[in-house]
Structures are given as structure tokens and as C-alpha cells.
Design a protein around this motif. Sequence first.
Motif, PDB file in Angstrom:
ATOM      1  N   ALA A  21      18.597  11.725  -1.052  1.00  0.00           N
ATOM      2  CA  ALA A  21      18.769  13.156  -0.742  1.00  0.00           C
ATOM      3  C   ALA A  21      17.420  13.705  -0.297  1.00  0.00           C
ATOM      4  CB  ALA A  21      19.309  13.907  -1.949  1.00  0.00           C
ATOM      5  N   ARG A  22      16.942  13.249   0.822  1.00  0.00           N
ATOM      6  CA  ARG A  22      15.558  13.464   1.237  1.00  0.00           C
ATOM      7  C   ARG A  22      15.274  14.929   1.587  1.00  0.00           C
ATOM      8  NH1 ARG A  22      14.907   7.919   2.513  1.00  0.00           N
ATOM      9  NH2 ARG A  22      15.611   6.928   0.595  1.00  0.00           N
ATOM     10  N   THR A  23      16.206  15.613   2.249  1.00  0.00           N
ATOM     11  CA  THR A  23      15.982  17.018   2.593  1.00  0.00           C
ATOM     12  C   THR A  23      15.877  17.868   1.330  1.00  0.00           C
ATOM     13  OG1 THR A  23      17.184  16.748   4.685  1.00  0.00           O
ATOM     14  CG2 THR A  23      16.881  18.993   3.864  1.00  0.00           C
ATOM     15  N   THR A  24      16.783  17.623   0.384  1.00  0.00           N
ATOM     16  CA  THR A  24      16.749  18.357  -0.884  1.00  0.00           C
ATOM     17  C   THR A  24      15.450  18.091  -1.628  1.00  0.00           C
ATOM     18  OG1 THR A  24      19.154  18.191  -1.044  1.00  0.00           O
ATOM     19  CG2 THR A  24      17.969  18.760  -3.056  1.00  0.00           C
ATOM     20  N   ALA A  25      15.002  16.843  -1.593  1.00  0.00           N
ATOM     21  CA  ALA A  25      13.757  16.485  -2.277  1.00  0.00           C
ATOM     22  C   ALA A  25      12.576  17.237  -1.688  1.00  0.00           C
ATOM     23  CB  ALA A  25      13.527  14.977  -2.171  1.00  0.00           C
ATOM     24  N   VAL A  26      12.512  17.327  -0.365  1.00  0.00           N
ATOM     25  CA  VAL A  26      11.417  18.062   0.285  1.00  0.00           C
ATOM     26  C   VAL A  26      11.463  19.534  -0.105  1.00  0.00           C
ATOM     27  CG1 VAL A  26      10.478  18.830   2.499  1.00  0.00           C
ATOM     28  CG2 VAL A  26      11.216  16.456   2.218  1.00  0.00           C
ATOM     29  N   GLU A  27      12.645  20.110  -0.133  1.00  0.00           N
ATOM     30  CA  GLU A  27      12.778  21.526  -0.501  1.00  0.00           C
ATOM     31  C   GLU A  27      12.291  21.773  -1.930  1.00  0.00           C
ATOM     32  OE1 GLU A  27      16.896  22.237   0.157  1.00  0.00           O
ATOM     33  OE2 GLU A  27      16.697  22.444   2.348  1.00  0.00           O
ATOM     34  N   LYS A  28      12.664  20.896  -2.855  1.00  0.00           N
ATOM     35  CA  LYS A  28      12.228  21.068  -4.244  1.00  0.00           C
ATOM     36  C   LYS A  28      10.722  20.872  -4.375  1.00  0.00           C
ATOM     37  CE  LYS A  28      16.632  19.830  -6.367  1.00  0.00           C
ATOM     38  NZ  LYS A  28      17.374  18.865  -7.224  1.00  0.00           N
ATOM     39  N   ALA A  29      10.181  19.912  -3.644  1.00  0.00           N
ATOM     40  CA  ALA A  29       8.734  19.682  -3.692  1.00  0.00           C
ATOM     41  C   ALA A  29       7.975  20.872  -3.124  1.00  0.00           C
ATOM     42  CB  ALA A  29       8.379  18.413  -2.931  1.00  0.00           C
ATOM     43  N   GLU A  30       8.524  21.519  -2.112  1.00  0.00           N
ATOM     44  CA  GLU A  30       7.882  22.705  -1.546  1.00  0.00           C
ATOM     45  C   GLU A  30       7.898  23.856  -2.542  1.00  0.00           C
ATOM     46  OE1 GLU A  30       8.726  22.011   3.250  1.00  0.00           O
ATOM     47  OE2 GLU A  30      10.125  23.204   2.039  1.00  0.00           O
ATOM     48  N   VAL A  31       9.007  24.010  -3.259  1.00  0.00           N
ATOM     49  CA  VAL A  31       9.071  25.045  -4.298  1.00  0.00           C
ATOM     50  C   VAL A  31       8.020  24.785  -5.366  1.00  0.00           C
ATOM     51  CG1 VAL A  31      10.496  26.012  -6.148  1.00  0.00           C
ATOM     52  CG2 VAL A  31      11.506  25.569  -3.907  1.00  0.00           C
ATOM     53  N   LEU A  32       7.922  23.536  -5.790  1.00  0.00           N
ATOM     54  CA  LEU A  32       6.949  23.171  -6.818  1.00  0.00           C
ATOM     55  C   LEU A  32       5.521  23.407  -6.346  1.00  0.00           C
ATOM     56  CD1 LEU A  32       6.214  21.889  -9.527  1.00  0.00           C
ATOM     57  CD2 LEU A  32       6.477  19.646  -8.472  1.00  0.00           C
ATOM     58  N   GLU A  33       5.244  23.052  -5.111  1.00  0.00           N
ATOM     59  CA  GLU A  33       3.876  23.183  -4.588  1.00  0.00           C
ATOM     60  C   GLU A  33       3.426  24.641  -4.508  1.00  0.00           C
ATOM     61  OE1 GLU A  33       0.638  22.734  -1.440  1.00  0.00           O
ATOM     62  OE2 GLU A  33       2.563  23.679  -1.091  1.00  0.00           O
ATOM     63  N   LYS A  34       4.402  25.561  -4.355  1.00  0.00           N
ATOM     64  CA  LYS A  34       4.084  26.981  -4.220  1.00  0.00           C
ATOM     65  C   LYS A  34       4.094  27.723  -5.556  1.00  0.00           C
ATOM     66  CE  LYS A  34       5.986  27.163   0.461  1.00  0.00           C
ATOM     67  NZ  LYS A  34       7.097  27.658   1.318  1.00  0.00           N
ATOM     68  N   MET A  35       4.440  27.048  -6.632  1.00  0.00           N
ATOM     69  CA  MET A  35       4.489  27.726  -7.934  1.00  0.00           C
ATOM     70  C   MET A  35       3.091  28.148  -8.365  1.00  0.00           C
ATOM     71  SD  MET A  35       7.253  25.521 -10.177  1.00  0.00           S
ATOM     72  CE  MET A  35       6.946  26.558 -11.634  1.00  0.00           C
ATOM     73  N   PRO A  36       2.970  29.251  -9.105  1.00  0.00           N
ATOM     74  CA  PRO A  36       1.651  29.679  -9.592  1.00  0.00           C
ATOM     75  C   PRO A  36       1.038  28.606 -10.490  1.00  0.00           C
ATOM     76  CG  PRO A  36       3.299  31.402  -9.900  1.00  0.00           C
ATOM     77  CD  PRO A  36       4.048  30.172  -9.503  1.00  0.00           C
ATOM     78  N   MET A  37      -0.268  28.528 -10.446  1.00  0.00           N
ATOM     79  CA  MET A  37      -0.970  27.576 -11.296  1.00  0.00           C
ATOM     80  C   MET A  37      -0.976  28.073 -12.742  1.00  0.00           C
ATOM     81  SD  MET A  37      -2.280  24.750 -10.185  1.00  0.00           S
ATOM     82  CE  MET A  37      -2.356  23.920  -8.599  1.00  0.00           C
ATOM     83  N   PRO A  38      -0.828  27.174 -13.706  1.00  0.00           N
ATOM     84  CA  PRO A  38      -0.908  27.596 -15.110  1.00  0.00           C
ATOM     85  C   PRO A  38      -2.333  27.969 -15.489  1.00  0.00           C
ATOM     86  CG  PRO A  38      -0.761  25.211 -14.956  1.00  0.00           C
ATOM     87  CD  PRO A  38      -0.566  25.728 -13.569  1.00  0.00           C
ATOM     88  N   ALA A  39      -2.461  28.700 -16.567  1.00  0.00           N
ATOM     89  CA  ALA A  39      -3.788  29.053 -17.078  1.00  0.00           C
ATOM     90  C   ALA A  39      -4.390  27.805 -17.701  1.00  0.00           C
ATOM     91  CB  ALA A  39      -3.676  30.174 -18.101  1.00  0.00           C
ATOM     92  N   ALA A  40      -5.316  27.202 -17.007  1.00  0.00           N
ATOM     93  CA  ALA A  40      -5.910  25.944 -17.472  1.00  0.00           C
ATOM     94  C   ALA A  40      -7.315  25.835 -16.908  1.00  0.00           C
ATOM     95  CB  ALA A  40      -5.056  24.755 -17.032  1.00  0.00           C
ATOM     96  N   SER A  41      -8.015  24.795 -17.308  1.00  0.00           N
ATOM     97  CA  SER A  41      -9.381  24.584 -16.826  1.00  0.00           C
ATOM     98  C   SER A  41      -9.367  24.247 -15.339  1.00  0.00           C
ATOM     99  CB  SER A  41     -10.041  23.449 -17.608  1.00  0.00           C
ATOM    100  OG  SER A  41      -9.425  22.212 -17.280  1.00  0.00           O
ATOM    101  N   PHE A  42     -10.532  24.319 -14.723  1.00  0.00           N
ATOM    102  CA  PHE A  42     -10.653  24.013 -13.298  1.00  0.00           C
ATOM    103  C   PHE A  42     -10.172  22.599 -13.004  1.00  0.00           C
ATOM    104  CE2 PHE A  42     -13.195  21.865 -10.031  1.00  0.00           C
ATOM    105  CZ  PHE A  42     -12.851  22.619  -8.917  1.00  0.00           C
ATOM    106  N   PHE A  43     -10.599  21.639 -13.817  1.00  0.00           N
ATOM    107  CA  PHE A  43     -10.242  20.250 -13.563  1.00  0.00           C
ATOM    108  C   PHE A  43      -8.752  20.007 -13.789  1.00  0.00           C
ATOM    109  CE2 PHE A  43     -14.817  19.920 -14.427  1.00  0.00           C
ATOM    110  CZ  PHE A  43     -15.214  19.274 -13.258  1.00  0.00           C
ATOM    111  N   ALA A  44      -8.156  20.692 -14.761  1.00  0.00           N
ATOM    112  CA  ALA A  44      -6.714  20.554 -14.983  1.00  0.00           C
ATOM    113  C   ALA A  44      -5.939  21.109 -13.797  1.00  0.00           C
ATOM    114  CB  ALA A  44      -6.313  21.279 -16.264  1.00  0.00           C
TER     115      ALA A  44
END
Length: 247
Positions: free
Chosen positions: A121-144
Motif C-alpha cells: 500500500a505504497r501511496t498510503t504509506a507515503v501519506e502517513k509518513a508525510e503526516v508523521l514528518e510534519k508533526m510537531p517535535m516533542p519537548a526534548a533535548s537538541f540531540f533527541a
Amino acid sequence: MSALCVAIAGRLAWDQPRLLLPFAMIVVLMLLPAYFARRRMRRLLMSGDPERVLGTWQGSLQRVMYPETMAPLMVATAYAAYGWIDAARTALERSVRGPAWEAALEQRLFIETLLDTFEGARTTAVEKAEVLEKMPMPAASFFARLRIARLRRGLLAMARAFAHTSRDSDARALRAAASTSPLIHWAMRYAAAVIAIDHGKKSDVAALLAGAPTWPESSAFRHFHNELVAASGWKNGAQLGSPITGG
């Protein structure tokens, strides 16, 4: 505390040079156990054996908050990372839907992107990965946060690779993700091999897949490996089993 001890030792050695060798030996002895532990864990995570990996995670699985939700998600992560699709899906189904399920959206997207990619399901996988990539970063250290960013970009690059829509920067993103997390090392390497085939660089496949485990039939990687070996003409890379068809 280790860094503080090293700083104190360095100061004392500066003031009294005769203490430099003993302090250096103490520092080495302090660091060696952690080094060898990380090395053993890296080898384990690159072994391709989710059962052994889950065995080492047993203590964490028992202590995790909301175990009825998070423990199955951790199990699904291990299986999905090595291409064990059916086992990962079964673990996902056991995860209790509730507050922790909603809070674990990032981990769920990570697992589902891997599984959708391996299931075709390659198209669906790309869509989910794009959503994940755009999610806000968690409050964590710079290296994390740097580590998380590399993993997100690598996952998106992997999904695009299997969808045969890779970009120029994806090969670099896959290398960075593979070096960041040995758990997904082979998923990133197989994606890089797909890109190499798509770009006519068949000779690169041998180096990318060298040292790959002998994957069982339950892993999609067995079939990916066979197909990529056949497509590249790599004589010494074949495993048992029949390659999949359809790209």
C-alpha cells in the motif's frame, strides 16, 4: 556524573602530571562497559531476530505506563521493523484503544507506515509518513530532536523508495536513519537498494545488502532481498525462497 568525574580527573592530572596515566586508565575502565553494552545491543538489533530483541525488552514491557496499550505497540514496532507483517498486525490488534492509544499517534504512524510499505500500500504509506514528518517535535533535548527528525525523514524516504517516487535527497536520508537507529537499519538499506535499482546503479546493491541476515519466510525482507538480488545480478547474495513480483 561521569562527565564530572572526567573533568575533575583532568584538572588533577593537569596539576599533577604523574597522575595522568592512572586517571586515564580509570576513565577507560569507566567507559568500556557502556561501550561494549551498546555494541552488543547494536549487533542484536541488526540481527533481524525480533524474538531475541523482545526478550531483551521484557523488563521495559512490564514497566511501561498503560501496558495494555503500549506493550503491544512496542511488540508491533519490533516485528514491523523486521518485516514480520502478520505478527505486527496481530500485536496492533491487541493494543487497547484509549487515551494512551491516541497519545501514541507518532508511534502508530511509524508502525503503520512500515507495514503499509511492506504490504504494497505504497501511496498510503507515503501519506502517513508525510503526516508523521510534519508533526510537531516533542519537548526534548537538541540531540533527541535531531534523532527524531532523522528517523522521520528516513521513514518518508523509505516509503517513497518503495513507491518508486524517490527524490535526490532520499538516499542520504536513508543512510542517516540507518545509522541513527539499528532497529530500522535493514528497512532503510533495502529502500536504498530499491533506489539504486531505479537509478540504474545495480552495482551498489551488493554493498547495501552485504551482511544481511538470512530472513525467515515470515519476513517480507526475505522476498525483497531475493527480488533485489535478482534485479541487480548479484551472484553471491541469493537466499532460499522465491522472489516476489510486481515491484
